[in-house]
Design a protein around this motif. Structure first.
Motif: not given
Length: 167
Positions: A64, A69, A73, A76, A101
């Motif tokens: 994170e 990151y 995200c 994802d 996820t």
């Protein structure tokens, strides 16, 4: 007086952001007309092509605190939308979860199709044995039904031999 310093380059757009409708590329997994194995092949083809295979293959997410990151995200979330967007109305509620996820959803779909292979194989064997040309509208429909059942049996590790198919 002019500023000779060029503006900073704009970051490249990740290829995943160019997909507007995954259903134009991957058909909806229903377990019947679109088998799990064919869905996996199509999804994997696209995640490789759009450079996001790491989101479903078990590669760990960046920390994170890592600068990448936030982008990870976002990417994802797109891959997760692809998975959810290619599941039938019957399958989606079994896979849909808050704060998931793409990898977690991928594993849930995999478990649905792999955890009951024996029972699924038995049911498909019965359906295969009961398929009758007389109950079909045409020879073409009968052959297509056989092909679909053969594919589904292969998916549950119960392949039909060529000899058995001919008989």
């Amino acid at each position: 007086m002019t500023n000779d310093t060029p503006p900073p380059p704009k970051p490249d757009l990740h290829p995943v952001f160019t997909v507007t409708n995954i259903q134009h590329k991957v058909r909806v997994l229903d377990g019947t007309k679109v088998t799990y194995a064919s869905w996996v092949r199509l999804i994997k083809l696209h995640v490789r092509g759009y450079k996001v295979l790491s989101h479903i293959d078990g590669t760990p997410a960046p920390a994170e605190t890592d600068a990448s990151y936030e982008l990870w995200c976002e990417v994802d979330a797109h891959v997760l939308q692809w998975i959810y967007g290619t599941l039938s109305d019957d399958l989606l509620p079994r896979v849909l979860e808050d704060e998931s996820t793409a990898r977690a959803a991928w594993v849930r779909v995999e478990n649905i199709f792999n955890n009951n292979k024996g029972a699924r194989a038995a049911a498909l064997e019965s359906e295969f044995n009961a398929l009758c040309l007389g109950n079909m509208p045409s020879l073409e429909a009968y052959c297509q039904g056989l092909r679909e059942l053969v594919g589904m049996l292969k998916d549950v590790d119960a392949p039909v031999t060529e000899r058995r198919l001919v008989i």
